[in-house]
Design a protein around this motif. Structure first.
Motif, PDB file in Angstrom:
ATOM      1  N   THR A 175       0.831  -1.210   0.000  1.00  0.00           N
ATOM      2  CA  THR A 175       0.000   0.000   0.000  1.00  0.00           C
ATOM      3  C   THR A 175       0.865   1.259   0.000  1.00  0.00           C
ATOM      4  O   THR A 175       0.592   2.223   0.701  1.00  0.00           O
TER       5      THR A 175
ATOM      6  N   SER B  28       2.749   4.181  -2.767  1.00  0.00           N
ATOM      7  CA  SER B  28       2.137   5.060  -3.780  1.00  0.00           C
ATOM      8  C   SER B  28       1.542   4.279  -4.943  1.00  0.00           C
ATOM      9  O   SER B  28       0.530   4.687  -5.516  1.00  0.00           O
ATOM     10  N   SER B  29       2.152   3.140  -5.308  1.00  0.00           N
ATOM     11  CA  SER B  29       1.628   2.352  -6.434  1.00  0.00           C
ATOM     12  C   SER B  29       0.358   1.621  -6.027  1.00  0.00           C
ATOM     13  O   SER B  29      -0.660   1.684  -6.721  1.00  0.00           O
TER      14      SER B  29
ATOM     15  N   GLN C 152      -2.688   3.733  -5.741  1.00  0.00           N
ATOM     16  CA  GLN C 152      -3.214   4.226  -7.021  1.00  0.00           C
ATOM     17  C   GLN C 152      -4.022   3.140  -7.723  1.00  0.00           C
ATOM     18  O   GLN C 152      -5.060   3.403  -8.311  1.00  0.00           O
TER      19      GLN C 152
ATOM     20  N   ARG D 162       0.844  -4.230   5.004  1.00  0.00           N
ATOM     21  CA  ARG D 162       1.724  -4.442   6.160  1.00  0.00           C
ATOM     22  C   ARG D 162       1.768  -3.169   7.009  1.00  0.00           C
ATOM     23  O   ARG D 162       1.614  -3.204   8.211  1.00  0.00           O
ATOM     24  N   THR D 163       1.985  -2.017   6.331  1.00  0.00           N
ATOM     25  CA  THR D 163       2.050  -0.746   7.063  1.00  0.00           C
ATOM     26  C   THR D 163       1.222   0.299   6.328  1.00  0.00           C
ATOM     27  O   THR D 163       1.433   0.503   5.128  1.00  0.00           O
TER      28      THR D 163
ATOM     29  N   LYS E 130       7.452   8.975   5.935  1.00  0.00           N
ATOM     30  CA  LYS E 130       7.762   8.218   4.716  1.00  0.00           C
ATOM     31  C   LYS E 130       7.221   9.053   3.564  1.00  0.00           C
ATOM     32  O   LYS E 130       6.423   9.963   3.786  1.00  0.00           O
TER      33      LYS E 130
ATOM     34  N   TYR F 248      11.963   3.664   2.678  1.00  0.00           N
ATOM     35  CA  TYR F 248      12.874   3.069   1.695  1.00  0.00           C
ATOM     36  C   TYR F 248      13.955   4.057   1.271  1.00  0.00           C
ATOM     37  O   TYR F 248      14.932   3.684   0.640  1.00  0.00           O
TER      38      TYR F 248
HETATM   39  O1  N01 Z   1       6.602   1.153  -3.339  1.00  0.00           O
HETATM   40  P1  N01 Z   1       6.734   1.409  -1.772  1.00  0.00           P
HETATM   41  P2  N01 Z   1       5.638   1.871  -4.398  1.00  0.00           P
HETATM   42  N1  N01 Z   1       4.838  -8.230   2.544  1.00  0.00           N
HETATM   43  O2  N01 Z   1       8.076   0.919  -1.396  1.00  0.00           O
HETATM   44  C1  N01 Z   1       4.871  -3.412   0.939  1.00  0.00           C
HETATM   45  C2  N01 Z   1       7.027   6.502  -6.561  1.00  0.00           C
HETATM   46  N2  N01 Z   1       5.673   6.427  -7.100  1.00  0.00           N
HETATM   47  O3  N01 Z   1       5.879   1.235  -5.717  1.00  0.00           O
HETATM   48  O4  N01 Z   1       5.553  -0.293   4.208  1.00  0.00           O
HETATM   49  C3  N01 Z   1       3.867  -7.331   2.462  1.00  0.00           C
HETATM   50  O5  N01 Z   1       6.369   2.782  -1.394  1.00  0.00           O
HETATM   51  C4  N01 Z   1       5.362  -2.286   1.763  1.00  0.00           C
HETATM   52  O6  N01 Z   1       5.010  -2.450   3.109  1.00  0.00           O
HETATM   53  P3  N01 Z   1       5.904  -1.754   4.277  1.00  0.00           P
HETATM   54  C5  N01 Z   1       6.991   7.209  -5.222  1.00  0.00           C
HETATM   55  O7  N01 Z   1       8.176   7.913  -5.035  1.00  0.00           O
HETATM   56  C6  N01 Z   1       5.097   7.583  -7.490  1.00  0.00           C
HETATM   57  O8  N01 Z   1       4.277   1.915  -3.895  1.00  0.00           O
HETATM   58  O9  N01 Z   1       7.346  -2.009   3.917  1.00  0.00           O
HETATM   59  N3  N01 Z   1       4.019  -6.086   2.012  1.00  0.00           N
HETATM   60  C7  N01 Z   1       4.665  -1.127   1.064  1.00  0.00           C
HETATM   61  O10 N01 Z   1       3.342  -1.005   1.485  1.00  0.00           O
HETATM   62  C8  N01 Z   1       6.861   6.049  -4.282  1.00  0.00           C
HETATM   63  O11 N01 Z   1       7.215   6.375  -2.976  1.00  0.00           O
HETATM   64  C9  N01 Z   1       3.831   7.584  -7.956  1.00  0.00           C
HETATM   65  O12 N01 Z   1       5.487  -2.417   5.501  1.00  0.00           O
HETATM   66  C10 N01 Z   1       5.236  -5.742   1.590  1.00  0.00           C
HETATM   67  C11 N01 Z   1       4.698  -1.560  -0.382  1.00  0.00           C
HETATM   68  O13 N01 Z   1       4.901  -2.945  -0.398  1.00  0.00           O
HETATM   69  C12 N01 Z   1       7.771   5.052  -4.947  1.00  0.00           C
HETATM   70  O14 N01 Z   1       7.503   5.199  -6.335  1.00  0.00           O
HETATM   71  C13 N01 Z   1       3.116   6.407  -8.038  1.00  0.00           C
HETATM   72  C14 N01 Z   1       6.310  -6.637   1.618  1.00  0.00           C
HETATM   73  C15 N01 Z   1       5.808  -0.913  -1.169  1.00  0.00           C
HETATM   74  O15 N01 Z   1       5.622   0.463  -1.173  1.00  0.00           O
HETATM   75  C16 N01 Z   1       7.568   3.618  -4.556  1.00  0.00           C
HETATM   76  O16 N01 Z   1       6.171   3.354  -4.457  1.00  0.00           O
HETATM   77  C17 N01 Z   1       3.720   5.232  -7.656  1.00  0.00           C
HETATM   78  C18 N01 Z   1       6.074  -7.914   2.132  1.00  0.00           C
HETATM   79  N4  N01 Z   1       7.057  -8.829   2.250  1.00  0.00           N
HETATM   80  C19 N01 Z   1       5.006   5.255  -7.180  1.00  0.00           C
HETATM   81  N5  N01 Z   1       7.389  -6.007   1.135  1.00  0.00           N
HETATM   82  C20 N01 Z   1       3.222   8.878  -8.344  1.00  0.00           C
HETATM   83  O17 N01 Z   1       2.139   9.196  -7.972  1.00  0.00           O
HETATM   84  C21 N01 Z   1       6.997  -4.759   0.816  1.00  0.00           C
HETATM   85  N6  N01 Z   1       5.687  -4.596   1.090  1.00  0.00           N
HETATM   86  C22 N01 Z   1       4.017   9.807  -9.158  1.00  0.00           C
END
Ligand code: N01
Length: 556
Positions: A185, A187-188, A191, A208-209, A328, A491
Motif C-alpha cells: 500500500t 504510492s503504487s 493508485q 503491512r504498514t 515516509k 525506503y
Molecule cells: O513502493 P513502496 P511503491 N509483505 O516501497 C509493501 C514513486 N511512485 O511502488 O511499508 C507485504 O512505497 C510495503 O510495506 P511496508 C513514489 O516515489 C510515485 O508503492 O514495507 N508487504 C509497502 O506497502 C513512491 O514512494 C507515484 O510495511 C510488503 C509496499 O509494499 C515510490 O515510487 C506512483 C512486503 C511498497 O511500497 C515507490 O512506491 C507510484 C512484504 N514482504 C510510485 N514487502 C506517483 O504518484 C513490501 N511490502 C508519481
C-alpha cells in the motif's frame, strides 16, 4: 587524448527516461556524437514500465515536463493537472520525435558491464549483442527502476496471473469479474486499488504498514487554464527553476501554533484541498520539523480517514501509527479510502496475520488460504542505488561501483563519484528531494557544463576529488537525521531491501544547496576535477596499459 584507441561515441547515455532524454538532447545540441541505450522497447522510463491502472503523476503535469523549449511547452496540451501514465508516455514519445532524438536510441539493450580503460580514457560498455567504447558514460538509470519482490515462500508457484506494478505488461490486464489480491500500500498500491475495485469480483488488499494518503485533487485543465499556461511560459519556467522544491506550490511563513485551533482547522482544510505536494510544501513551515506540529496535522488527516471509511475497525487499520505525516514518502490518492466501503473490497492487516506462503491457487496467512485469479505485487523498488549497482560499472584500478558503494552511496551532488572518471549519474542517489525532473535537469546541466569545459581545455579525464565527494556525502548523511523528515523505516534509507546497507539515498540538503555547490564548482573552473597527466586513471599513468582490450571485447 594520449590514446591509441578511439571512442566510438563521445557520450553514451543509459536509460530513455525523463532524465536521459534531456541529457541526450543537450549532448546532441552541443555537437557531441551520442548514443543512448534503453532496456525497454520504448521511451519514458518510469512512465514506460509502470503502466498499471491508475498510474499518474503527482507532480503537476506542466512542472514535470521540459522547459528547454518554449514551443514544446506551448504546443503540448496536458489534459489534467496530474496526467495519467498513457498521456505521460505519449509526451516523452512526442519529445523524442519532435527533436529527432529517436535515431540515437538503441532499444532492447541492457548494459551488462561498463569498464573504465585508463589507457584510452574511455569506458567499454557491453551488453548482449552490444559493445561500445565511449568517452563519457551517463547512467540515467533512475532511482525507482529495479522492482522489488519480497522473498515470500512459494511466490513463483502461483498458477494465476501475477504482476508487479513496476513491470506492468503492455497488453491490458482484464480484471473484470476476477478475484484479485494487491500486496503493498505504497504510492503504487494506493493508485491501483481504487481504479480496479469497481471492476473486480473481489479485491483483497494485503497491507503491512499503512501510509498517510491525502487527496491528489486532480482535475481536467480547462481551456482558460490552458491559455494561461501557454501565456505564462517564461514566468512558470523561472518560478520552477528557482523553486526550492521544483514545484509551484507556495511556502507558508507561519508556524503551526501561531494560529488558534480554529484558524488552524481552517488552514488545514485549505491545505487539504491543494493539489498533491501542496500538503507538505504549503503546510505550516514547521510541519515536518516540529514533532508536535507534525502530530497536529497527522491528527487532522487521521480524522479525515475515519470520516471517509464506514467501518471503524478498517479505518483504524488504515491510520499509520509508526510514523507521522511525511515520515515516509506520502502518496496522493483519488478515492482510495472510499474503496474500502465497497462490499467487494477487504483489508487484510499483515501485522495481525502475516503472509506465510503463496500457493498455486492463492495466498496463505495465519488466518488461512484465500484463492485468487490475479496477484498484484505493489511491493516497491530497490531505490536509489538499485540500477546503478547492477550496471556492472568498474572504475579506476578495477574497483566495482557495487563494492565502492557497499556501505551506501558516496557521491558528489548525487551525480558523480571519485574513482569513476568520466562517469555521471544524473537523477541518482543523493540528488533529488522534490519534483524529480527539476533536480535531475540541474544535474544534467552541470554534467553538460563540465564536459564542455573539459573539451574546450583538452582534459581527457574528469574525476571529482575525494574531498568534494566526502563533503557532499557527509553533509547529506548528517542532514538526513536533522533536516529531512524521513524516518529510517522509509525506503529512502534502503531499509525495504533485505541485506541492503542502511544509508540515506535522497538529497537531504535540498535544491538550493545543490545549486549553490554547483555554482561554486563552475566559478572555480571545476577546480580539482581534471587529474594531472600521470596520476591514476589518466592515459599515461603507470598501469594504464593493463586496461581491457577493445578489439577483442567489441569483436569489431
Ligand atoms: O513502493 P513502496 P511503491 N509483505 O516501497 C509493501 C514513486 N511512485 O511502488 O511499508 C507485504 O512505497 C510495503 O510495506 P511496508 C513514489 O516515489 C510515485 O508503492 O514495507 N508487504 C509497502 O506497502 C513512491 O514512494 C507515484 O510495511 C510488503 C509496499 O509494499 C515510490 O515510487 C506512483 C512486503 C511498497 O511500497 C515507490 O512506491 C507510484 C512484504 N514482504 C510510485 N514487502 C506517483 O504518484 C513490501 N511490502 C508519481
Amino acid at each position: 587524448m594520449g590514446s591509441d584507441r578511439d571512442a566510438d561515441v563521445d557520450i553514451l547515455i543509459v536509460g530513455a527516461g525523463v532524465t536521459g532524454i534531456y541529457q541526450l538532447y543537450r549532448a546532441r545540441e552541443a555537437g557531441y556524437s551520442v548514443q543512448m541505450v534503453e532496456q525497454g522497447t520504448g521511451v519514458g522510463g518510469t512512465w514506460y514500465w509502470n503502466r498499471y491502472p491508475g498510474c499518474r503523476y503527482d507532480s503537476e503535469s506542466y512542472t514535470y515536463g521540459y522547459f528547454f523549449s518554449a514551443e514544446l511547452f506551448r504546443e503540448w496540451e496536458w489534459t489534467e493537472h496530474f496526467a495519467g501514465q498513457a498521456e505521460n508516455e505519449r509526451y516523452f514519445n512526442h519529445v523524442v520525435d519532435k527533436f529527432d532524438l529517436r535515431r540515437h536510441i538503441r532499444f532492447n539493450t541492457k548494459v551488462a558491464s561498463a569498464v573504465w580503460d585508463a589507457a584510452s580514457a574511455t569506458w567499454l560498455v557491453t551488453g548482449e549483442g552490444f559493445s561500445t567504447r565511449t568517452r563519457y558514460l551517463v547512467a540515467a538509470t533512475g532511482v525507482l527502476s529495479v522492482p522489488f519482490y519480497p522473498d515470500v515462500p512459494g511466490r513463483e508457484s502461483f498458477r494465476g496471473e501475477a504482476y508487479h506494478t513496476g513491470l506492468w505488461p503492455k497488453t491490458p490486464v482484464d480484471f473484470a469479474g476476477k478475484r484479485v489480491a494487491v500486496i503493498g500500500t505504497g504510492s503504487s498500491g494506493v493508485q491501483v486499488i481504487p481504479v480496479i475495485a469497481p471492476e473486480v469480483a473481489s479485491l483483497t488488499v494485503y497491507q503491512r504498514t499503512p501510509n498517510w494518503a491525502t487527496p491528489l485533487n486532480n482535475r481536467p485543465i480547462t481551456a482558460q487554464e490552458q491559455a494561461e499556461l501557454k501565456a505564462s511560459f517564461p514566468a512558470i519556467r523561472d518560478a520552477v527553476g528557482k523553486s526550492p522544491s521544483g514545484f509551484l506550490h507556495t511556502h507558508s511563513d507561519k508556524s503551526t501554533f501561531d494560529d488558534s485551533p480554529e484558524e488552524r482547522q481552517a488552514f488545514y482544510e485549505r491545505v487539504w484541498r491543494l493539489g498533491g505536494f501542496g500538503k507538505i510544501i504549503s503546510n505550516y513551515r514547521d510541519m515536518t520539523l516540529n514533532p508536535e506540529a507534525n502530530a497536529e496535522w497527522s491528527r487532522f488527516v487521521a480524522a479525515k480517514i475515519r470520516a471517509a471509511v464506514d467501518d471503524p475497525a478498517t479505518a483504524e487499520k488504515l491510520i499509520p501509527t509508526d510514523h507521522g505525516y511525511a515520515g515516509k514518502r506520502p502518496p496522493y490518492v483519488t478515492d482510495y479510502y472510499e474503496a474500502f466501503n465497497r462490499p467487494n473490497v477487504e483489508l487484510v492487516d499483515l501485522k495481525q496475520t502475516p503472509i506465510t506462503a503463496v500457493t498455486e491457487t492463492g495466498i496463505g496467512t495465519a488466518a488461512g488460504l484465500r484463492e485468487f485469479d490475479i496477484i498484484v505485487w505493489a511491493t516497491g523498488f530497490d531505490f536509489g542505488t538499485g540500477a546503478l549497482s547492477r550496471l556492472g560499472a568498474v572504475g579506476r584500478d578495477g574497483l566495482p561501483l557495487k563494492e565502492y558503494w557497499a556501505d551506501g552511496p558516496l557521491t558528489y551532488l548525487g551525480l558523480m563519484c571519485h574513482h569513476f572518471p568520466n562517469f555521471f549519474f544524473p537523477g541518482g542517489p543523493h540528488g533529488a528531494a522534490g519534483n524529480n525532473p527539476r533536480y535531475s535537469g540541474d544535474q544534467s546541466d552541470f554534467i553538460a557544463g563540465v564536459i564542455d569545459f573539459a573539451r574546450e581545455h583538452g582534459h581527457p579525464v574528469i574525476e571529482v576529488p575525494k574531498a568534494l565527494e566526502d563533503e557532499w556525502t557527509n553533509m547529506v548523511n548528517e542532514a538526513a537525521y536533522t533536516i529531512s523528515p524521513f524516518k529510517e523505516i522509509s525506503y529512502f534509507f534502503g531499509t525495504n531491501i533485505p541485506g541492503k546497507a542502511k544509508a540515506f539515498l535522497l538529497n537531504s540538503l535540498g535544491r538550493p544547496k545543490l545549486l549553490q555547490m554547483m555554482e561554486t564548482a563552475v566559478k572555480s573552473d571545476y577546480d580539482g576535477f581534471f587529474p594531472a597527466p600521470g596520476t591514476p586513471g589518466t592515459p599515461d599513468s603507470p598501469g594504464a596499459t593493463d586496461s581491457p582490450d577493445s578489439t577483442q571485447a567489441t569483436g569489431r
